[in-house]
Design a protein around this motif. Structure first.
Motif, PDB file in Angstrom:
ATOM      1  N   UNK A   1       8.709   6.706  -4.378  1.00  0.00           N
ATOM      2  CA  UNK A   1       9.267   7.613  -4.856  1.00  0.00           C
ATOM      3  C   UNK A   1       9.772   8.719  -3.877  1.00  0.00           C
ATOM      4  N   UNK A   2      11.284   9.024  -3.908  1.00  0.00           N
ATOM      5  CA  UNK A   2      11.778   9.732  -2.752  1.00  0.00           C
ATOM      6  C   UNK A   2      11.436  11.320  -3.151  1.00  0.00           C
TER       7      UNK A   2
ATOM      8  N   UNK B   1       3.289  11.645   0.545  1.00  0.00           N
ATOM      9  CA  UNK B   1       3.776  10.496   0.554  1.00  0.00           C
ATOM     10  C   UNK B   1       3.704   9.793   1.793  1.00  0.00           C
ATOM     11  N   UNK B   2       3.341   8.527   1.975  1.00  0.00           N
ATOM     12  CA  UNK B   2       3.047   7.865   3.237  1.00  0.00           C
ATOM     13  C   UNK B   2       4.204   7.112   3.689  1.00  0.00           C
TER      14      UNK B   2
ATOM     15  N   UNK C   1       0.862  -1.333   0.027  1.00  0.00           N
ATOM     16  CA  UNK C   1      -0.119  -0.089  -0.024  1.00  0.00           C
ATOM     17  C   UNK C   1       0.683   1.142   0.013  1.00  0.00           C
ATOM     18  N   UNK C   2       1.846   1.350   0.758  1.00  0.00           N
ATOM     19  CA  UNK C   2       2.893   2.369   0.813  1.00  0.00           C
ATOM     20  C   UNK C   2       3.514   2.721  -0.290  1.00  0.00           C
TER      21      UNK C   2
ATOM     22  N   UNK D   1      -3.942   6.624   5.414  1.00  0.00           N
ATOM     23  CA  UNK D   1      -4.025   6.326   3.812  1.00  0.00           C
ATOM     24  C   UNK D   1      -5.489   5.935   3.295  1.00  0.00           C
ATOM     25  N   UNK D   2      -6.578   6.131   4.208  1.00  0.00           N
ATOM     26  CA  UNK D   2      -7.855   5.767   3.717  1.00  0.00           C
ATOM     27  C   UNK D   2      -8.381   6.600   2.527  1.00  0.00           C
ATOM     28  N   UNK D   3      -7.651   7.773   2.502  1.00  0.00           N
ATOM     29  CA  UNK D   3      -8.227   8.815   1.330  1.00  0.00           C
ATOM     30  C   UNK D   3      -7.530   8.204   0.071  1.00  0.00           C
TER      31      UNK D   3
END
Length: 133
Positions: free
Chosen positions: A114-115, A100-101, A30-31, A76-78
């Motif tokens: 992605x940094x 970013x998560x 997910x992240x 993260x639910x959004x």
């Protein structure tokens, strides 16, 4: 095209991941998807693309949704939508996030992200120095 009802789902791709059962690896996926271009995780599909289903889809659905809510920050639910397909597979659609998560707990680091510097890190947290890759 993805179909259920005993049909083979196809192959995993950069944006499609299969999990035969719930594991904490789902948090990493997910992240990773939210920090890149998004993707879909199917829980109840084996690595060969066979819809094997979950023994208790309601329990697994609750574990997955609560786990993602608790394991990932910011919330993260959004950028995540959960659905149950054929009453045996949980589909987790992850859109690219605007923020970013990061993992809420140690050990849930993204496998790819992605940094902020624009470089893609393929394991663990991002480094700002691209020569370190």
């Amino acid at each position: 095209m993805i179909k259920l009802g005993g049909a083979t789902m196809g192959f995993e791709t950069v944006n499609v991941e299969f999990k035969s059962r719930f594991t904490e690896e789902i948090y990493k996926e997910v992240i990773a998807f939210a920090n890149t271009d998004g993707g879909i995780i199917y829980v109840g599909i084996d690595n060969e693309g066979n819809a094997i289903g979950l023994a208790d889809v309601d329990d697994e659905y609750t574990r997955i949704t609560n786990g993602i809510r608790d394991a990932v920050m910011p919330d993260a639910t959004m950028c995540v939508r959960f659905t149950v397909q054929d009453n045996r597979v949980v589909r987790i659609a992850v859109n690219e996030g605007t923020n970013k998560l990061l993992p809420q707990k140690q050990g849930h680091e993204a496998e790819r992200c992605l940094c902020p510097s624009g470089y893609i890190q393929s394991a663990g947290f991002c480094r700002t120095d691209p020569s370190a890759y």
